[in-house]
Design a protein around this motif. Structure first.
Motif, PDB file in Angstrom:
ATOM      1  N   UNK A 101      40.663  43.846  41.257  1.00  0.00           N
ATOM      2  CA  UNK A 101      40.547  44.583  42.516  1.00  0.00           C
ATOM      3  C   UNK A 101      39.427  45.609  42.423  1.00  0.00           C
ATOM      4  N   UNK A 102      38.881  45.960  43.585  1.00  0.00           N
ATOM      5  CA  UNK A 102      37.948  47.071  43.719  1.00  0.00           C
ATOM      6  C   UNK A 102      38.695  48.195  44.436  1.00  0.00           C
ATOM      7  N   UNK A 103      38.965  49.267  43.704  1.00  0.00           N
ATOM      8  CA  UNK A 103      39.801  50.353  44.199  1.00  0.00           C
ATOM      9  C   UNK A 103      38.985  51.619  44.376  1.00  0.00           C
ATOM     10  N   UNK A 104      39.529  52.525  45.165  1.00  0.00           N
ATOM     11  CA  UNK A 104      38.916  53.832  45.417  1.00  0.00           C
ATOM     12  C   UNK A 104      39.774  54.912  44.780  1.00  0.00           C
ATOM     13  N   UNK A 105      39.105  55.859  44.134  1.00  0.00           N
ATOM     14  CA  UNK A 105      39.839  57.004  43.604  1.00  0.00           C
ATOM     15  C   UNK A 105      39.858  58.118  44.635  1.00  0.00           C
ATOM     16  N   UNK A 106      40.349  59.288  44.234  1.00  0.00           N
ATOM     17  CA  UNK A 106      40.448  60.406  45.166  1.00  0.00           C
ATOM     18  C   UNK A 106      39.086  60.879  45.660  1.00  0.00           C
ATOM     19  N   UNK A 107      38.066  60.729  44.821  1.00  0.00           N
ATOM     20  CA  UNK A 107      36.713  61.158  45.202  1.00  0.00           C
ATOM     21  C   UNK A 107      35.979  60.124  46.035  1.00  0.00           C
ATOM     22  N   UNK A 108      36.582  58.940  46.247  1.00  0.00           N
ATOM     23  CA  UNK A 108      35.942  57.891  47.033  1.00  0.00           C
ATOM     24  C   UNK A 108      35.040  56.978  46.239  1.00  0.00           C
ATOM     25  N   UNK A 109      35.079  57.069  44.912  1.00  0.00           N
ATOM     26  CA  UNK A 109      34.243  56.213  44.075  1.00  0.00           C
ATOM     27  C   UNK A 109      34.907  54.851  43.890  1.00  0.00           C
ATOM     28  N   UNK A 112      36.263  49.099  39.573  1.00  0.00           N
ATOM     29  CA  UNK A 112      36.768  47.741  39.397  1.00  0.00           C
ATOM     30  C   UNK A 112      37.870  47.756  38.343  1.00  0.00           C
ATOM     31  N   UNK A 113      39.029  47.219  38.680  1.00  0.00           N
ATOM     32  CA  UNK A 113      40.172  47.215  37.776  1.00  0.00           C
ATOM     33  C   UNK A 113      40.930  45.902  37.935  1.00  0.00           C
ATOM     34  N   UNK A 114      41.777  45.607  36.954  1.00  0.00           N
ATOM     35  CA  UNK A 114      42.626  44.411  36.986  1.00  0.00           C
ATOM     36  C   UNK A 114      44.049  44.825  36.640  1.00  0.00           C
ATOM     37  N   UNK A 115      44.738  45.483  37.560  1.00  0.00           N
ATOM     38  CA  UNK A 115      46.092  45.974  37.266  1.00  0.00           C
ATOM     39  C   UNK A 115      47.139  44.891  37.499  1.00  0.00           C
ATOM     40  N   UNK A 116      48.329  45.193  37.025  1.00  0.00           N
ATOM     41  CA  UNK A 116      49.482  44.346  37.338  1.00  0.00           C
ATOM     42  C   UNK A 116      49.942  44.672  38.757  1.00  0.00           C
ATOM     43  N   UNK A 117      50.063  43.657  39.596  1.00  0.00           N
ATOM     44  CA  UNK A 117      50.351  43.854  41.012  1.00  0.00           C
ATOM     45  C   UNK A 117      51.750  43.320  41.348  1.00  0.00           C
ATOM     46  N   UNK A 118      52.432  44.067  42.196  1.00  0.00           N
ATOM     47  CA  UNK A 118      53.704  43.618  42.761  1.00  0.00           C
ATOM     48  C   UNK A 118      53.377  42.803  44.008  1.00  0.00           C
ATOM     49  N   UNK A 119      53.656  41.509  43.957  1.00  0.00           N
ATOM     50  CA  UNK A 119      53.238  40.594  45.017  1.00  0.00           C
ATOM     51  C   UNK A 119      54.361  40.254  45.990  1.00  0.00           C
ATOM     52  N   UNK A 151      51.040  50.388  38.646  1.00  0.00           N
ATOM     53  CA  UNK A 151      51.148  49.180  39.440  1.00  0.00           C
ATOM     54  C   UNK A 151      50.350  49.313  40.729  1.00  0.00           C
ATOM     55  N   UNK A 152      49.896  48.177  41.221  1.00  0.00           N
ATOM     56  CA  UNK A 152      49.306  48.083  42.555  1.00  0.00           C
ATOM     57  C   UNK A 152      50.218  47.185  43.389  1.00  0.00           C
ATOM     58  N   UNK A 153      50.594  47.651  44.575  1.00  0.00           N
ATOM     59  CA  UNK A 153      51.573  46.952  45.407  1.00  0.00           C
ATOM     60  C   UNK A 153      50.836  46.304  46.584  1.00  0.00           C
ATOM     61  N   UNK A 154      51.100  45.028  46.784  1.00  0.00           N
ATOM     62  CA  UNK A 154      50.444  44.283  47.856  1.00  0.00           C
ATOM     63  C   UNK A 154      51.274  44.373  49.132  1.00  0.00           C
ATOM     64  N   UNK A 155      50.678  44.992  50.153  1.00  0.00           N
ATOM     65  CA  UNK A 155      51.294  45.116  51.487  1.00  0.00           C
ATOM     66  C   UNK A 155      52.764  45.520  51.410  1.00  0.00           C
TER      67      UNK A 155
END
Length: 333
Positions: A101-109, A112-119, A151-155
């Motif tokens: 995934x391409x994620x944004x941090x608090x500063x808006x940067x 690129x990360x590959x976390x475990x996602x709850x699908x 974790x990253x949660x999908x929808x």
């Protein structure tokens, strides 16, 4: 959720882990292998349909076909106590998988990360609010060895967000441009941890203090003292050490503190030896003509009669002799 076949040979124990190979837990021999695989596919498809209906999705996101084409892991929890169903029932399931995934941090940067996602996450409606969801989610965290804020949660639905807030304290979500949701602490060690303070810097020159050779540094703040050992330099000295200034010679015994110190001895330079008379070069010949004034001449011309002047003589270099003055008879006035 009940099924018309026995779930024990299909799912095994209370928690069944299924990957893209779709292998059932039971072992009844090659003759019954195909039947168990088909029963497992039926369980996965029915659970996916029930989850999509509960979330209001137009099509299920979990199915046996999707499991075969993706490297996802499905945690299925079944009722081993046999409440109301002689052949057992399925309580719910949880599907996770790693995604780039391409994620944004608090500063808006962008990161690129590959976390475990709850699908996908589903507990049967008749068994909700009994602690089964937390038991299943906790089993997944222990098996995957991951913290909940990683974790990253999908929808996520409203119920899932409330579940994560209640049991794991995940409240502050970081907005993303995709359908995934991450929480505070995803880019740090623990949620809500402040950034580590910068290391204190010593004042300039404080770490450059000079100590005598063999002395020990003062132990500040309970630290151990360190002995400075002399290290020989390229010429026998200690590299980096300051040389002591040169002191004047110590006065004699008759010198007192109020008296002025005697001046240092004079450094006499060696005088150059004069050249000996024998080594002197011969003087240049005197010029011809009226160089000496009064019409006198020291050398004659070829064929020119000369006569000595008699009384006049001139010194001849450093030899101490004299030259006799001659007078040109032709050039004389």
């Amino acid at each position: 959720m009940e099924f018309p076949f026995d779930l024990a040979p299909v799912l095994g124990e209370r928690f069944c882990v299924v990957d893209q190979h779709l292998r059932p837990a039971g072992r009844r021999g090659p003759a019954h292998r195909g039947d168990l695989e088909q029963q497992l596919r039926t369980v996965i498809d029915e659970l996916g349909k029930a989850s999509a209906k509960a979330q209001g999705l137009p099509s299920p996101v979990t199915s046996a076909t999707r499991m075969e084409t993706n490297r996802h892991v499905l945690y299925i929890m079944r009722d081993t106590e046999g409440r109301g169903a002689p052949k057992g029932a399925v309580i719910g399931f949880l599907k996770v998988g790693y995604k780039k995934l391409f994620l944004l941090d608090r500063a808006g940067a962008h990161i690129e990360a590959e976390p475990l996602c709850v699908l996908d996450f589903y507990i049967h409606e008749s068994l909700q609010r009994h602690g089964y969801g937390r038991e299943l989610f906790h089993h997944m965290l222990q098996s995957e060895r991951v913290e909940p804020w990683r974790l990253a949660v999908d929808r996520p639905s409203g119920k899932l967000l409330a579940f994560l807030h209640k049991h794991y304290g995940l409240v502050d979500a970081i907005p993303q441009v995709n359908n995934f949701v991450i929480f505070e602490g995803f880019f740090s060690n623990r949620p809500g941890d402040p950034p580590p303070p910068p290391a204190p810097q010593a004042p300039r020159g404080a770490d450059q203090a000079l100590f005598p050779i063999g002395a020990r540094l003062p132990a500040g703040g309970g630290g151990a003292s360190v002995a400075l050992q002399p290290q020989p330099g390229p010429r026998g000295g200690v590299p980096g050490a300051r040389q002591p200034p040169t002191l004047p010679p110590t006065p004699g015994p008759g010198w007192s503190r109020g008296a002025r110190a005697p001046p240092p001895p004079l450094q006499l330079s060696r005088a150059r030896r004069p050249l000996s008379p024998t080594a002197a070069s011969p003087p240049p010949p005197p010029p011809h003509g009226r160089a000496l004034g009064g019409g006198s001449c020291l050398l004659g011309v070829v064929g020119c009669p000369i006569a000595p002047m008699g009384a006049h003589s001139f010194p001849r270099g450093s030899s101490g002799g004299s030259l006799l003055a001659l007078q040109c008879l032709l050039c004389a006035p």
